[in-house]
Design a protein around this motif. Structure first.
Motif, mmCIF file in Angstrom:
data_model
loop_
_atom_site.group_PDB
_atom_site.id
_atom_site.type_symbol
_atom_site.label_atom_id
_atom_site.label_comp_id
_atom_site.label_asym_id
_atom_site.label_seq_id
_atom_site.Cartn_x
_atom_site.Cartn_y
_atom_site.Cartn_z
ATOM 1 N N UNK A 36 -2.270 10.053 -15.495
ATOM 2 C CA UNK A 36 -2.836 9.758 -16.684
ATOM 3 C C UNK A 36 -3.805 10.737 -16.948
ATOM 4 N N UNK A 37 -4.467 11.546 -15.883
ATOM 5 C CA UNK A 37 -5.464 12.583 -15.760
ATOM 6 C C UNK A 37 -4.808 13.761 -16.814
ATOM 7 N N UNK A 38 -3.445 13.997 -16.367
ATOM 8 C CA UNK A 38 -2.790 15.046 -16.786
ATOM 9 C C UNK A 38 -2.316 14.685 -18.540
ATOM 10 N N UNK A 46 4.984 13.342 -21.717
ATOM 11 C CA UNK A 46 6.129 13.545 -21.178
ATOM 12 C C UNK A 46 6.189 15.270 -20.593
ATOM 13 N N UNK A 47 5.649 15.522 -19.559
ATOM 14 C CA UNK A 47 5.281 16.954 -19.218
ATOM 15 C C UNK A 47 6.498 17.261 -18.268
ATOM 16 N N UNK A 48 6.762 18.736 -18.591
ATOM 17 C CA UNK A 48 7.727 19.236 -17.784
ATOM 18 C C UNK A 48 7.236 19.333 -16.347
ATOM 19 N N UNK A 49 8.080 19.336 -15.228
ATOM 20 C CA UNK A 49 7.469 19.593 -13.939
ATOM 21 C C UNK A 49 6.964 20.709 -13.720
ATOM 22 N N UNK A 50 7.266 21.797 -14.336
ATOM 23 C CA UNK A 50 6.817 23.311 -14.068
ATOM 24 C C UNK A 50 5.179 23.087 -14.538
ATOM 25 N N UNK A 51 5.025 22.629 -15.911
ATOM 26 C CA UNK A 51 3.703 22.558 -16.432
ATOM 27 C C UNK A 51 2.713 21.518 -15.736
ATOM 28 N N UNK A 54 1.677 23.271 -12.470
ATOM 29 C CA UNK A 54 0.665 24.371 -12.659
ATOM 30 C C UNK A 54 -0.602 23.658 -13.176
ATOM 31 N N UNK A 55 -0.633 22.949 -13.865
ATOM 32 C CA UNK A 55 -1.864 22.136 -14.108
ATOM 33 C C UNK A 55 -2.631 21.297 -12.812
ATOM 34 N N UNK A 59 -6.058 22.390 -11.630
ATOM 35 C CA UNK A 59 -7.046 21.209 -11.522
ATOM 36 C C UNK A 59 -7.739 21.049 -10.331
ATOM 37 N N UNK A 60 -7.054 20.800 -9.213
ATOM 38 C CA UNK A 60 -7.601 20.558 -8.128
ATOM 39 C C UNK A 60 -8.195 21.890 -7.197
ATOM 40 N N UNK A 61 -7.611 22.994 -7.746
ATOM 41 C CA UNK A 61 -8.205 24.208 -7.032
ATOM 42 C C UNK A 61 -9.825 24.545 -7.501
ATOM 43 N N UNK A 62 -10.225 24.017 -8.808
ATOM 44 C CA UNK A 62 -11.443 24.093 -9.420
ATOM 45 C C UNK A 62 -12.437 23.061 -9.116
ATOM 46 N N UNK A 63 -11.870 22.206 -8.150
ATOM 47 C CA UNK A 63 -12.684 20.898 -7.524
ATOM 48 C C UNK A 63 -12.433 19.461 -8.227
ATOM 49 N N UNK A 64 -11.076 19.563 -9.080
ATOM 50 C CA UNK A 64 -10.993 18.423 -9.997
ATOM 51 C C UNK A 64 -11.467 17.069 -9.469
#
Length: 65
Positions: A36-38, A46-51, A54-55, A59-64
């Motif tokens: 849902x966040x994505x 319907x995101x692709x797995x790669x996208x 990557x997100x 997202x989590x490396x920036x303290x999501x």
């Protein structure tokens, strides 16, 4: 945005439990939060797995959460 998404999911889960007697396992709720966040952030249902991966990493490396 994170707070709104979490509150919406908690409210939705509460309604399913109270009114329909349906209880999802915790792992499904957690995956629904991330998906849902994505979709809220990217506007893509319907995101692709790669996208998505990557997100997720960005997202989590920036303290999501």
């Amino acid at each position: 945005m994170i707070h709104l998404c979490l509150m919406w999911i908690i409210w939705r889960e509460r309604n399913l439990r109270c009114f329909k007697g349906i209880e999802k396992p915790l792992f499904k709720i957690k995956s629904f939060v991330v998906c849902s966040l994505y979709s809220w952030d990217k506007g893509d249902c319907n995101p692709s797995l790669d996208h998505f991966l990557e997100w997720f990493e960005l997202f989590f490396s920036n303290g999501g959460l």
